[in-house]
Design an enzyme around this catalytic site. Structure first.
Site, PDB file in Angstrom:
ATOM      1  CE1 TYR A 117      -3.715  -2.272   5.499  1.00  0.00           C
ATOM      2  CE2 TYR A 117      -3.197   0.004   4.929  1.00  0.00           C
ATOM      3  CZ  TYR A 117      -3.517  -1.285   4.548  1.00  0.00           C
ATOM      4  OH  TYR A 117      -3.627  -1.593   3.223  1.00  0.00           O
ATOM      5  CE  LYS A 163      -1.482  -4.377   3.454  1.00  0.00           C
ATOM      6  NZ  LYS A 163      -1.894  -5.667   2.864  1.00  0.00           N
ATOM      7  CB  SER A 213      -0.846  -0.025   1.278  1.00  0.00           C
ATOM      8  OG  SER A 213      -1.455   1.222   1.486  1.00  0.00           O
TER       9      SER A 213
HETATM   10  N1  LIG Z   1      -8.821  -0.793  -0.619  1.00  0.00           N
HETATM   11  C1  LIG Z   1      -7.780   0.000  -0.425  1.00  0.00           C
HETATM   12  O1  LIG Z   1      -7.924   1.221  -0.299  1.00  0.00           O
HETATM   13  C2  LIG Z   1      -6.380  -0.566  -0.372  1.00  0.00           C
HETATM   14  C3  LIG Z   1      -5.284   0.289  -0.572  1.00  0.00           C
HETATM   15  C4  LIG Z   1      -3.992  -0.242  -0.498  1.00  0.00           C
HETATM   16  C5  LIG Z   1      -3.813  -1.595  -0.225  1.00  0.00           C
HETATM   17  N2  LIG Z   1      -4.896  -2.389  -0.028  1.00  0.00           N
HETATM   18  C6  LIG Z   1      -4.682  -3.802   0.270  1.00  0.00           C
HETATM   19  O2  LIG Z   1      -5.308  -4.583  -0.733  1.00  0.00           O
HETATM   20  C7  LIG Z   1      -5.795  -5.812  -0.189  1.00  0.00           C
HETATM   21  C8  LIG Z   1      -7.243  -5.999  -0.559  1.00  0.00           C
HETATM   22  O3  LIG Z   1      -7.987  -4.874  -0.107  1.00  0.00           O
HETATM   23  P1  LIG Z   1      -9.553  -4.743  -0.377  1.00  0.00           P
HETATM   24  O4  LIG Z   1      -9.856  -3.302  -0.447  1.00  0.00           O
HETATM   25  O5  LIG Z   1      -9.964  -5.630  -1.469  1.00  0.00           O
HETATM   26  O6  LIG Z   1     -10.105  -5.296   1.017  1.00  0.00           O
HETATM   27  P2  LIG Z   1     -11.361  -6.236   1.326  1.00  0.00           P
HETATM   28  O7  LIG Z   1     -11.574  -6.183   2.791  1.00  0.00           O
HETATM   29  O8  LIG Z   1     -12.486  -5.921   0.430  1.00  0.00           O
HETATM   30  O9  LIG Z   1     -10.787  -7.677   0.911  1.00  0.00           O
HETATM   31  C9  LIG Z   1     -10.006  -8.453   1.775  1.00  0.00           C
HETATM   32  C10 LIG Z   1     -10.537  -9.868   1.722  1.00  0.00           C
HETATM   33  O10 LIG Z   1      -9.741 -10.694   2.550  1.00  0.00           O
HETATM   34  C11 LIG Z   1     -10.574 -11.506   3.342  1.00  0.00           C
HETATM   35  N3  LIG Z   1      -9.808 -11.812   4.552  1.00  0.00           N
HETATM   36  C12 LIG Z   1      -9.420 -10.961   5.536  1.00  0.00           C
HETATM   37  N4  LIG Z   1      -8.705 -11.610   6.464  1.00  0.00           N
HETATM   38  C13 LIG Z   1      -8.601 -12.896   6.039  1.00  0.00           C
HETATM   39  C14 LIG Z   1      -7.990 -14.052   6.575  1.00  0.00           C
HETATM   40  N5  LIG Z   1      -7.334 -14.019   7.744  1.00  0.00           N
HETATM   41  N6  LIG Z   1      -8.085 -15.213   5.888  1.00  0.00           N
HETATM   42  C15 LIG Z   1      -8.770 -15.285   4.722  1.00  0.00           C
HETATM   43  N7  LIG Z   1      -9.389 -14.216   4.175  1.00  0.00           N
HETATM   44  C16 LIG Z   1      -9.302 -13.033   4.832  1.00  0.00           C
HETATM   45  C17 LIG Z   1     -11.833 -10.703   3.569  1.00  0.00           C
HETATM   46  O11 LIG Z   1     -12.970 -11.513   3.849  1.00  0.00           O
HETATM   47  C18 LIG Z   1     -11.976  -9.987   2.229  1.00  0.00           C
HETATM   48  O12 LIG Z   1     -12.715 -10.754   1.308  1.00  0.00           O
HETATM   49  C19 LIG Z   1      -5.514  -5.740   1.294  1.00  0.00           C
HETATM   50  O13 LIG Z   1      -4.313  -6.432   1.553  1.00  0.00           O
HETATM   51  C20 LIG Z   1      -5.333  -4.257   1.564  1.00  0.00           C
HETATM   52  O14 LIG Z   1      -4.507  -4.016   2.661  1.00  0.00           O
HETATM   53  C21 LIG Z   1      -6.175  -1.910  -0.105  1.00  0.00           C
END
Ligand SMILES: NC(=O)c1ccc[n+]([C@@H]2O[C@H](COP(=O)([O-])OP(=O)(O)OC[C@H]3O[C@@H](n4cnc5c(N)ncnc54)[C@H](O)[C@@H]3O)[C@@H](O)[C@H]2O)c1
Length: 348
Positions: free
Chosen positions: A150, A154, A126
């Site tokens: 958070y 990362k 991120s």
């Molecule tokens: N959305 C953003 O703004 C953003 C920005 C930068 C990085 N990210 C990173 O991208 C990734 C995806 O983000 P997103 O926005 O799709 O989030 P999201 O919460 O929609 O998706 C995460 C998924 O992981 C699953 N999950 C969480 N913990 C788990 C576990 N222990 N075992 C199995 N499944 C698990 C959740 O049920 C969910 O479906 C994450 O790693 C997040 O940190 C997101």
């Protein structure tokens, strides 16, 4: 036969869009998700977009034995690791849950991959790792100084991945640093399904425009930016998903470690986003300027030259398209995936 890719967190926001991109690119995604922040409804929607739903394994990334079984039984070639908790503000309140899920989860996943000789990984990092960077646009070699637990989870995972790739040169690893994903698939069938108070600007905007929330609080009107509000790099979630395909392809030819920003390279202020969204939706977006939030920074947008050079990838969708697609998702799914099942039937 299509190469099978295990997509941890594949039922979530970015993961579900990446499953669509994987299918389009000729890969076969296998979702591994514990559904802690996802709805099973997403599977029907993916089937409607792709012709059939990807296979799903319900499991936790902290369960090493279950991941090993998933890797072996599905002949997995590579893993895209999305599964994590993702709210910077929530992580300040509950750091242990974030370290457990994000760091411990990644350790368990890597141990399982190693045991099964699966050595190709795309990791969701991120822009939060950069913190308050001195220079914009921010380059991958900028100092990392996360402002939240958070962001620190990362950084720890990134370091773990570089240590592993140094110690065991057979690994192929891409660390992708996402900027601010927004928008939804053009079908309006999948999008960001936010539960409770949205942790970021995107779903807040859509919910205020839809009249589900009274107004938007803009945190900080006195930053040293064009209009005093924070500047971020909003990237269409479908562009972001396609960046993962570019990374997978790169890893097929190259062992080693790759760290790449996935952003557009253009920063918009919060007020510019509000204006763009009001235009796309045809609805007013009432807002108030509130005090700055602890840990927030004035501006953050990506230097995207490495993504172009190394992945031959760049974001193609602009702000108007992002807003239009986010709005289509919102009006078709006012309660996210929990929206009226009759309405859903009509959509599919
Ligand atoms: N959305 C953003 O703004 C953003 C920005 C930068 C990085 N990210 C990173 O991208 C990734 C995806 O983000 P997103 O926005 O799709 O989030 P999201 O919460 O929609 O998706 C995460 C998924 O992981 C699953 N999950 C969480 N913990 C788990 C576990 N222990 N075992 C199995 N499944 C698990 C959740 O049920 C969910 O479906 C994450 O790693 C997040 O940190 C997101």
């Amino acid at each position: 036969m299509a190469q099978r890719i295990l997509v941890t967190g594949g039922a979530g926001y970015i993961g579900s869009h990446t499953c669509v991109a994987l299918r389009q690119a000729g890969y076969e995604p296998v979702i591994y998700d514990n559904f802690s922040n996802a709805s099973r409804q997403v599977l029907k929607r993916l089937a409607a977009i792709c012709g059939s739903a990807p296979e799903v394994i319900e499991g936790d990334v902290r369960d090493r034995a279950a991941i090993e079984t998933a890797l072996r039984s599905h002949d997995i070639r590579a893993v895209i690791h999305f599964a994590a908790l993702k709210s910077a503000s929530e992580s300040i309140e509950m750091p242990l849950a974030y370290y457990d899920n994000n760091v411990h989860g990644t350790v368990q996943l890597l141990s399982a991959m190693r045991a099964c000789n699966v050595a190709s990984l795309v990791f969701s990092s991120s822009a939060a790792v950069y913190g308050d960077a001195e220079r914009m646009p921010v380059r991958e070699d900028s100092q990392r100084a996360a402002q939240s637990p958070y962001g620190r989870t990362k950084i720890i995972c990134e370091d773990l991945l570089s240590d592993i790739s140094r110690a065991e040169p057979g690994w192929s690893i891409a660390r992708l640093r996402y900027f601010n994903p927004f928008g939804a698939h053009e079908s309006g069938l999948i999008g960001e399904d936010t539960r409770g108070v949205p942790p970021n600007l995107g779903p807040y905007l859509t919910q205020v425009a839809a009249g589900q929330r009274v107004q938007l609080s803009v945190f900080g009107g006195d930053y040293d930016t064009r209009d005093g509000t924070g500047v971020r790099d909003f990237i269409h979630v479908v562009d972001l998903a396609e960046g993962h395909i570019a990374a997978l392809r790169k890893l097929e030819g190259d062992a080693g470690l790759l760290t790449v920003n996935l952003g557009t390279g253009t920063g918009y202020t919060v007020l510019e986003m509000i204006a763009a969204f009001a235009k796309a939706s045809g609805r007013p977006v009432p807002y108030v300027i509130a005090p700055r939030r602890k840990g927030d920074i004035a501006e953050c947008y990506a230097d995207v030259s490495r993504a172009r050079e190394m992945l031959d990838w760049r974001a193609r969708r602009g702000l108007a398209e992002m807003c239009a697609d986010a709005w289509r998702w919102q009006i078709r799914n006012p309660e996210g995936y929990a929206s009226d099942p009759h309405r859903e039937k009509a959509m599919l």
